[in-house]
Motif scaffolding. Structure first.
Motif, PDB file in Angstrom:
ATOM      1  N   GLY A  29       2.044  -4.966   8.036  1.00 28.53           N
ATOM      2  CA  GLY A  29       0.642  -4.582   8.080  1.00 28.53           C
ATOM      3  C   GLY A  29      -0.043  -4.595   6.728  1.00 28.53           C
ATOM      4  O   GLY A  29      -1.018  -3.902   6.530  1.00 28.53           O
ATOM      5  N   SER A  31       0.973  -3.400   3.953  1.00 30.52           N
ATOM      6  CA  SER A  31       1.268  -2.200   3.188  1.00 30.52           C
ATOM      7  C   SER A  31       1.977  -2.568   1.894  1.00 30.52           C
ATOM      8  O   SER A  31       2.696  -3.551   1.835  1.00 30.52           O
ATOM      9  N   TYR A  56       6.363   9.508   1.559  1.00 33.52           N
ATOM     10  CA  TYR A  56       5.565   9.503   2.785  1.00 33.52           C
ATOM     11  C   TYR A  56       6.416   9.430   4.052  1.00 33.52           C
ATOM     12  O   TYR A  56       5.927   9.725   5.142  1.00 33.52           O
ATOM     13  N   ARG A  73       1.826  11.927   7.913  1.00 38.32           N
ATOM     14  CA  ARG A  73       0.740  11.039   8.356  1.00 38.32           C
ATOM     15  C   ARG A  73      -0.568  11.226   7.593  1.00 38.32           C
ATOM     16  O   ARG A  73      -1.350  10.304   7.470  1.00 38.32           O
ATOM     17  N   ASP A  74      -0.819  12.454   7.092  1.00 42.45           N
ATOM     18  CA  ASP A  74      -2.126  12.680   6.453  1.00 42.45           C
ATOM     19  C   ASP A  74      -2.050  13.278   5.055  1.00 42.45           C
ATOM     20  O   ASP A  74      -3.060  13.714   4.514  1.00 42.45           O
ATOM     21  N   THR A  88       4.686   2.317   8.894  1.00 46.30           N
ATOM     22  CA  THR A  88       3.828   1.684   7.898  1.00 46.30           C
ATOM     23  C   THR A  88       3.423   2.750   6.881  1.00 46.30           C
ATOM     24  O   THR A  88       3.481   3.950   7.159  1.00 46.30           O
ATOM     25  N   PRO A  90       1.148   5.147   5.294  1.00 45.63           N
ATOM     26  CA  PRO A  90      -0.092   5.763   5.776  1.00 45.63           C
ATOM     27  C   PRO A  90      -1.270   5.428   4.852  1.00 45.63           C
ATOM     28  O   PRO A  90      -1.109   5.181   3.655  1.00 45.63           O
ATOM     29  N   GLU A  91      -2.434   5.445   5.416  1.00 40.84           N
ATOM     30  CA  GLU A  91      -3.657   5.100   4.676  1.00 40.84           C
ATOM     31  C   GLU A  91      -3.853   6.014   3.468  1.00 40.84           C
ATOM     32  O   GLU A  91      -4.287   5.552   2.414  1.00 40.84           O
ATOM     33  N   TRP A  92      -3.513   7.287   3.575  1.00 41.28           N
ATOM     34  CA  TRP A  92      -3.733   8.204   2.447  1.00 41.28           C
ATOM     35  C   TRP A  92      -2.889   7.797   1.236  1.00 41.28           C
ATOM     36  O   TRP A  92      -3.302   8.024   0.110  1.00 41.28           O
ATOM     37  N   ARG A  94      -2.031   4.621   0.511  1.00 39.98           N
ATOM     38  CA  ARG A  94      -2.661   3.390  -0.009  1.00 39.98           C
ATOM     39  C   ARG A  94      -3.912   3.719  -0.824  1.00 39.98           C
ATOM     40  O   ARG A  94      -4.186   3.086  -1.814  1.00 39.98           O
ATOM     41  N   GLN A  95      -4.661   4.727  -0.412  1.00 35.33           N
ATOM     42  CA  GLN A  95      -5.879   5.098  -1.114  1.00 35.33           C
ATOM     43  C   GLN A  95      -5.586   5.760  -2.452  1.00 35.33           C
ATOM     44  O   GLN A  95      -6.330   5.607  -3.401  1.00 35.33           O
ATOM     45  N   ASP A  96      -4.472   6.502  -2.518  1.00 37.93           N
ATOM     46  CA  ASP A  96      -4.098   7.183  -3.762  1.00 37.93           C
ATOM     47  C   ASP A  96      -3.562   6.203  -4.804  1.00 37.93           C
ATOM     48  O   ASP A  96      -3.629   6.475  -5.979  1.00 37.93           O
TER      49      ASP A  96
END
Length: 97
Positions: A29, A31, A56, A73-74, A88, A90-92, A94-96
């Motif tokens: 995905g 990542s 994570y 997850r968050d 995968t 988690p989005e948090w 990737r943002q960090d």
């Protein structure tokens, strides 16, 4: 007799290729590639998944039975159990990064 062995051999080779690809599933995905730390305990193998030092996910492989994951997850530090092989980043995370 040899003809009976060929389908079995193909199944073994195919299964080996599938198992070899499992770590790639953790990276699917788009990542970032995780840093994986593995340690062996008496009755299980534990793999910790990190990106830029941020934990994570944790994979637990018992000596018998299927493996499972604990995933944050968050980003709140609470890890939830997840079955299956597809994790995968988690989005948090990737943002960090």
């Amino acid at each position: 007799m040899l003809s009976l062995f060929r389908p079995f051999a193909a199944l073994l080779v195919g299964g080996g290729l599938l198992l070899a690809g499992l770590p790639a599933l953790a990276q699917s995905g788009g990542s970032p590639a995780p840093e994986i730390t593995t340690r062996q305990e008496a009755d299980r193998t534990i793999r910790e998944y990190r990106v830029d030092g941020v934990l994570y996910a944790i994979e637990i492989q018992p000596a018998s039975g299927p493996s499972y994951y604990l995933v944050d997850r968050d980003g709140d530090g609470n890890f939830e159990r997840q079955e299956g092989n597809d994790i995968t980043v988690p989005e948090w995370v990737r943002q960090d990064g």
